[in-house]
Write a protein that holds these residues in place. Structure first.
Motif, PDB file in Angstrom:
ATOM      1  N   LEU A  16       0.801  -1.227   0.000  1.00 49.50           N
ATOM      2  CA  LEU A  16       0.000   0.000   0.000  1.00 49.50           C
ATOM      3  C   LEU A  16       0.832   1.274   0.000  1.00 49.50           C
ATOM      4  N   GLY A  17       2.148   1.118  -0.101  1.00 48.16           N
ATOM      5  CA  GLY A  17       3.028   2.283  -0.026  1.00 48.16           C
ATOM      6  C   GLY A  17       2.717   3.361  -1.040  1.00 48.16           C
ATOM      7  N   GLN A  18       2.274   2.964  -2.238  1.00 48.89           N
ATOM      8  CA  GLN A  18       1.978   3.928  -3.300  1.00 48.89           C
ATOM      9  C   GLN A  18       0.562   4.490  -3.205  1.00 48.89           C
ATOM     10  N   LEU A  19      -0.281   3.879  -2.379  1.00 49.74           N
ATOM     11  CA  LEU A  19      -1.684   4.293  -2.307  1.00 49.74           C
ATOM     12  C   LEU A  19      -1.991   5.148  -1.083  1.00 49.74           C
ATOM     13  N   CYS A  20      -1.163   5.043  -0.049  1.00 54.61           N
ATOM     14  CA  CYS A  20      -1.442   5.736   1.216  1.00 54.61           C
ATOM     15  C   CYS A  20      -0.490   6.913   1.415  1.00 54.61           C
ATOM     16  N   ASN A  21      -0.995   7.961   2.034  1.00 55.62           N
ATOM     17  CA  ASN A  21      -0.167   9.120   2.353  1.00 55.62           C
ATOM     18  C   ASN A  21       0.657   8.893   3.613  1.00 55.62           C
ATOM     19  N   GLU A  22       0.108   8.114   4.547  1.00 53.47           N
ATOM     20  CA  GLU A  22       0.823   7.771   5.781  1.00 53.47           C
ATOM     21  C   GLU A  22       0.512   6.321   6.142  1.00 53.47           C
ATOM     22  N   ILE A  23       1.531   5.586   6.579  1.00 51.92           N
ATOM     23  CA  ILE A  23       1.340   4.243   7.132  1.00 51.92           C
ATOM     24  C   ILE A  23       2.021   4.228   8.496  1.00 51.92           C
ATOM     25  N   PHE A  24       1.263   3.899   9.534  1.00 50.25           N
ATOM     26  CA  PHE A  24       1.827   3.958  10.877  1.00 50.25           C
ATOM     27  C   PHE A  24       1.285   2.823  11.736  1.00 50.25           C
ATOM     28  N   VAL A  25       1.908   2.645  12.889  1.00 57.39           N
ATOM     29  CA  VAL A  25       1.520   1.592  13.831  1.00 57.39           C
ATOM     30  C   VAL A  25       0.566   2.185  14.864  1.00 57.39           C
ATOM     31  N   LEU A  26      -0.572   1.521  15.071  1.00 59.41           N
ATOM     32  CA  LEU A  26      -1.530   1.987  16.072  1.00 59.41           C
ATOM     33  C   LEU A  26      -0.955   1.756  17.469  1.00 59.41           C
ATOM     34  N   PRO A  27      -0.857   2.799  18.286  1.00 58.75           N
ATOM     35  CA  PRO A  27      -0.330   2.602  19.645  1.00 58.75           C
ATOM     36  C   PRO A  27      -1.333   1.884  20.538  1.00 58.75           C
ATOM     37  N   VAL A  28      -0.875   1.475  21.702  1.00 58.59           N
ATOM     38  CA  VAL A  28      -1.773   0.843  22.666  1.00 58.59           C
ATOM     39  C   VAL A  28      -2.837   1.846  23.094  1.00 58.59           C
ATOM     40  N   ASP A  29      -3.887   1.351  23.745  1.00 57.88           N
ATOM     41  CA  ASP A  29      -5.081   2.168  23.989  1.00 57.88           C
ATOM     42  C   ASP A  29      -5.012   2.987  25.279  1.00 57.88           C
ATOM     43  N   ALA A  30      -3.820   3.371  25.689  1.00 55.78           N
ATOM     44  CA  ALA A  30      -3.692   4.255  26.852  1.00 55.78           C
ATOM     45  C   ALA A  30      -4.309   5.612  26.514  1.00 55.78           C
ATOM     46  N   PRO A  31      -5.051   6.232  27.434  1.00 51.42           N
ATOM     47  CA  PRO A  31      -5.805   7.449  27.093  1.00 51.42           C
ATOM     48  C   PRO A  31      -4.934   8.605  26.618  1.00 51.42           C
ATOM     49  N   TRP A  32      -3.723   8.775  27.191  1.00 51.76           N
ATOM     50  CA  TRP A  32      -2.873   9.891  26.781  1.00 51.76           C
ATOM     51  C   TRP A  32      -2.323   9.689  25.363  1.00 51.76           C
ATOM     52  N   LEU A  33      -2.166   8.432  24.942  1.00 52.11           N
ATOM     53  CA  LEU A  33      -1.700   8.171  23.577  1.00 52.11           C
ATOM     54  C   LEU A  33      -2.823   8.377  22.560  1.00 52.11           C
ATOM     55  N   THR A  34      -4.026   7.918  22.894  1.00 50.19           N
ATOM     56  CA  THR A  34      -5.136   8.073  21.941  1.00 50.19           C
ATOM     57  C   THR A  34      -5.519   9.543  21.781  1.00 50.19           C
ATOM     58  N   ARG A  35      -5.427  10.326  22.871  1.00 48.66           N
ATOM     59  CA  ARG A  35      -5.734  11.761  22.742  1.00 48.66           C
ATOM     60  C   ARG A  35      -4.753  12.439  21.796  1.00 48.66           C
ATOM     61  N   LYS A  36      -3.476  12.072  21.908  1.00 48.30           N
ATOM     62  CA  LYS A  36      -2.464  12.663  21.031  1.00 48.30           C
ATOM     63  C   LYS A  36      -2.656  12.198  19.586  1.00 48.30           C
ATOM     64  N   LEU A  37      -2.933  10.901  19.428  1.00 48.29           N
ATOM     65  CA  LEU A  37      -3.135  10.349  18.091  1.00 48.29           C
ATOM     66  C   LEU A  37      -4.340  10.987  17.408  1.00 48.29           C
TER      67      LEU A  37
END
Length: 421
Positions: free
Chosen positions: A94-115
């Motif tokens: 999907l490298g040519q089709l997506c603008n960003e490819i990233f790893v979903l972080p764990v579901d800690a509230p401070w990480l999801t708010r930032k994400l």
């Protein structure tokens, strides 16, 4: 979701955060540690941004046609995945089709708010991998969340039902659920406290993914010429077989040959360690065999052709009059029957294809596939298929991306309606 239940969930994250990180460092689990950091996602100037999430390798492969549909319509696509194999596959496919490819972080509230500072027009989760803080934060930010190609296993239903009783009913946070089979519609509807009518069936994305990978007629004809396979021969294929299935398959072929003396079995083991077992049993049963790695031709005397290579199974399905999909006569979970069904041939599988219950339900509903519970039923299926040469009905349209484009139209229309409201 119940605010008190969510607070308790977040308290558990706070208590587990440092001990878990320390354990992962001690065990040198660098990939898992990387999920304890928030990814860097660049702002997009586009006003059409879709965030698509797929858990692992299988879900990434399923999502390819959907990503293609959004990319074809000039949408900016942010793509996330959870596992290392999923991330590597996404980068490659999907490298040519997506603008960003990233790893979903764990579901800690401070990480999801930032994400979730990223504000896409929609978030699409493929099949599974829903989390309380992720859904709660997206909802607070006004981002509609859709679960597509959803499928529910009995064990998963028990887990989500338990969460519901604990006040963490994540299905109520989803704007729409699009299931992979009609069988799953009432199951998901029963999991929602509100708007059970927002569960719909629009087709299975695995079908589009299989169509994208299908070899065309020219490739199949070239393969037949290369192998010198006679057009008059009756051919059936057993794909992705596991240890414990080879005996039943070879015994079935021995019986088939008493009715079709020129019948050919193409057998593709899932793991190459099975090849010596296969060849030894062919010797014992008096079946003449050839290996793909040592022979590029199928002679009139060849009874069994062993596909002891990787990456070729899909096009070999195109040579067959019918197919058995392995990992299903033993309790492994099966493999994708759509890979064979896209060629318009009858397909069967054993009783343990529970990892692909959505696909098998689609095929059984269209009468293009069947579950076989024993060696006798496998024999009856293959015999019946070889005696009838007509093409079986397909469960969905043979047009590439037909399901993905329909889902794209539905989701973008839903987003537009929500903005108008």
């Amino acid at each position: 979701m119940n605010p008190i239940s969510l607070s308790i969930y977040n308290l558990l994250w706070m208590l587990a955060w440092y001990p878990t990180k320390a354990y992962l460092k001690l065990r040198k689990r660098s990939w898992h540690l990387s999920r304890f950091e928030s990814p860097t996602i660049h702002d997009s100037a586009s006003n059409q941004v879709a965030w698509i999430h797929a858990l692992s390798l299988g879900e990434v492969m399923t999502s390819i046609p959907l990503v293609t549909a959004f990319s074809n319509k000039k949408w900016t696509v942010l793509f996330s995945t959870t596992t290392k194999s999923g991330y590597q596959t996404a980068q490659a496919k999907l490298g040519q089709l997506c603008n960003e490819i990233f790893v979903l972080p764990v579901d800690a509230p401070w990480l999801t708010r930032k994400l979730c500072r990223v504000r896409p027009n929609m978030c699409i989760i493929v099949e599974t991998d829903i989390w309380p803080n992720l859904l709660n934060t997206l909802k607070k930010n006004g981002v509609p969340v859709y679960l597509v190609n959803a499928r529910m296993r009995p064990s998963s239903w028990k887990f989500y039902h338990l969460l519901h009783q604990m006040g963490l009913n994540m299905f109520d946070e989803l704007d729409v659920i699009l299931t992979a089979s009609e069988v799953d519609v009432p199951v998901y509807a029963s999991c929602r406290s509100f708007f059970p009518n927002r569960v719909k069936f629009m087709g299975n994305l695995k079908w589009d993914a299989a169509l994208l990978n299908r070899s065309d007629k020219k490739e199949i004809d070239n393969l037949k010429r290369q192998l010198r396979l006679e057009a008059s021969r009756s051919v059936w294929i057993a794909g992705s077989i596991h240890y414990g299935e080879e005996e039943k398959i070879l015994q079935t072929h021995k019986r088939i040959m008493s009715h079709f003396s020129d019948a050919l079995l193409i057998v593709a083991p899932r793991k190459l360690e099975i090849v010596p077992v296969l060849t030894e049993k062919c010797h014992r049963l008096g079946l003449a065999f050839e290996l793909r790695t040592t022979s590029n031709t199928i002679t009139p005397k060849t009874n069994v052709f062993v596909l002891d290579t990787f990456g070729e199974l899909s096009k070999f399905y195109g040579l067959a009059d019918c197919a058995f999909v392995g990992g299903s006569l033993v309790p492994f979970g099966g493999h994708n029957p759509f890979e064979a069904a896209v060629y318009g041939i009858p397909v069967c599988w054993g009783p343990y294809a529970y990892n692909f219950s959505d696909a098998t339900a689609n095929l059984e509903a269209s009468k293009s596939g069947k579950t076989v519970y024993s060696e006798d039923e496998l024999f009856d299926f293959v015999m019946g298929s070889l005696q009838r040469t007509n093409i079986v009905p397909l469960p969905f349209s043979p047009e590439p991306l037909s399901i993905s484009n329909r889902i794209f139209q539905f989701l973008t229309s839903a987003v537009n309606r929500s903005y108008e409201q």
